[in-house]
Write a protein that holds these residues in place. Structure first.
Motif: not given
Length: 471
Positions: A131-134, A136-137, A140, A224, A227, A229, A231
């Motif tokens: 999933s997009p946000g995860v 990306n984390f 990083d 993190a 970003t 953040a 998840p």
């Protein structure tokens, strides 16, 4: 940019990572006796062959460990979910460094396979990871790892013979909808990925594992930074520290059982337990037997209430048990290399103990030293074929269903699992033929699966969830 299927965005092929799963965690009595036998076997090797370490069966026993076999262990809560992993990998060049211009690939892992896009998911773990946000984390996270782990542009050359440099993060994927049972973690209103270890290969070619929660939290925090953040599903499992009440109860058990008698011994045991530690002298049968008292006392309290889930989510309920790590075999942090344990030492000494409601045998305690004697093959099979083991097999190979297409794989898994975990029991029951054991276990497992979990050897068992796929 490299997708998680090992293919670069320009269409060029890159090497895929090498499969290496998290080691199977042995039950307490099997792990301790195997360690004891290995140490004793290693001591019989001549000094000329002891150049720092010797081969003892399939594990390497350090010379230092043979000289001082008293190990210190710490435990983490065993959450009832499914094993999950995240592998970050990068192509390696001829100079044994990360290939110039390559990027980091990421792929999820179940206990037995990579979760590539064209393969079956594992309880939604791949869907969450991509999933997009995860996603990306984690991109990083792997990019921010120290150079010693091998994914950075300035990583030193490695002695490891492989086509990729890779780092694996291991945890338990648990929570809402993952396992349908009465444990506390299954009753929380979200899913979580509870990290318990990270594995990587040092420049000298040795594979090591980071298990210290503070080190893991620092790596997550660094990931993190870009970003800002983390998840909400991601947690780092802390060391389990028993309450004062549990510590008191364990010390009383140690005293009344005769395991420890002197005031100094009891005081030392209490001091260790208050920090979440306890020691086992692995060169002594009696010391291992006595340690079972401590292990059982700690696990019994988890079976009553999971302190981690209660504190983190405010949800009551039982825990599955504890997983014990040999922390005194580790190496301290040095430079950018975090504190770690060698892969071999971890595999040898890592063990688990489960509460009564989650045991995969009908043992009377969470940890027992002496294996039982069985009069018949049927009694042997009944001892090992608990609902917990059978439902674990269904989750592993049948996607938590009773679909007939998975029946054969399920039976094979159950038979292999029982044989792998019954070494000690079969040693003390030589009158039972292993072929007969396999046949009886297979018969009962097949009967249970065909009956949707309604029977165990002709007896009523815990009713299964009749989840079936649409054809």
């Amino acid at each position: 940019m490299m997708a998680d299927n090992g293919v670069k965005s320009d269409g060029g092929k890159v090497p895929r990572p090498v499969w290496s799963k998290w080691p199977k965690t042995a039950h307490a009595h099997n792990a301790m006796k195997t360690a004891l036998k290995s140490i004793r076997n290693a001591k019989s090797v001549t000094e000329a062959e002891q150049s720092g370490a010797v081969e003892a069966g399939t594990v390497v026993v350090d010379k230092a460990l043979m000289e001082n076999p008293a190990l210190v262990f710490k435990a983490k809560i065993k959450l009832h979910g499914t094993n999950g992993g995240i592998c970050g990998f990068r192509a390696m060049g001829d100079d044994r460094r990360p290939l110039a211009g390559s990027s980091i690939g990421i792929v999820g892992m179940s206990r037995n396979r990579f979760l590539w896009p064209d393969s079956q998911d594992n309880d939604g773990f791949r869907a969450w990871l991509t999933s997009p946000g995860v996603a990306n984390f984690w991109a990083d996270f792997f990019a921010a790892l120290p150079a010693c782990m091998g994914l950075a542009d300035d990583s030193p050359p490695t002695a490891a013979a492989a086509s990729t440099r890779q780092v694996e993060v291991f945890g338990e994927w648990a929570g809402d909808g993952i396992q349908k049972c009465a444990t506390a973690v299954s009753n929380i209103d979200q899913q979580l990925f509870a990290i318990f270890a990270l594995r990587f290969t040092l420049p000298d070619g040795k594979t090591v594992v980071v298990v210290e929660p503070n080190e893991l939290e620092a790596l997550v925090a660094a990931g993190a930074a870009a970003t800002g953040a983390i998840p909400r599903e991601i947690r780092v499992l802390p060391w389990h520290v028993p309450t004062a009440e549990v510590t008191d109860a364990v010390v009383v058990q140690l005293e009344t059982s005769g395991s420890l008698t002197s005031t100094d011994e009891l005081a030392t045991a209490r001091e260790r337990l208050e920090t979440g530690e306890f020691a086992i002298n692995l060169s002594s049968f009696s010391a291992i037997r006595d340690a079972m008292v401590t292990i059982s006392g700690l696990v019994n309290s988890i079976d009553e209430a999971d302190p981690y889930i209660g504190a983190e989510f405010g949800v009551p309920g039982s825990g599955e048990g504890l997983v014990f790590y040999p922390v005194s075999t580790g190496r301290p942090a040095a430079g950018d290399v975090p504190a770690h344990i060698s892969k071999g030492q971890l595999s040898m000494f890592l063990f688990k103990a489960k509460g009564a409601s989650h045991r995969v045998t009908r043992a009377g305690a969470a940890a027992e030293f002496h294996a039982p004697v069985f009069e018949t093959v049927a009694a042997f099979a009944e001892y090992f074929l608990t609902p917990a083991r059978l439902y674990q097999g269904r989750a592993q190979v049948a996607d938590n269903t009773f679909d007939a297409e998975h029946a054969d794989d399920f039976v094979v898994w159950v038979v292999d699992d029982v044989i792998a975990e019954s070494i000690d029991e079969r040693d003390v029951n030589p009158q039972l033929d292993i072929g007969d054991i396999r046949a009886e276990v297979a018969r009962i497992a097949a009967e249970w699966f065909a009956a949707d979990g309604a029977t165990i050897g002709g007896k009523k068992g815990k009713k299964g969830n009749k989840k079936r796929k649409k054809k």
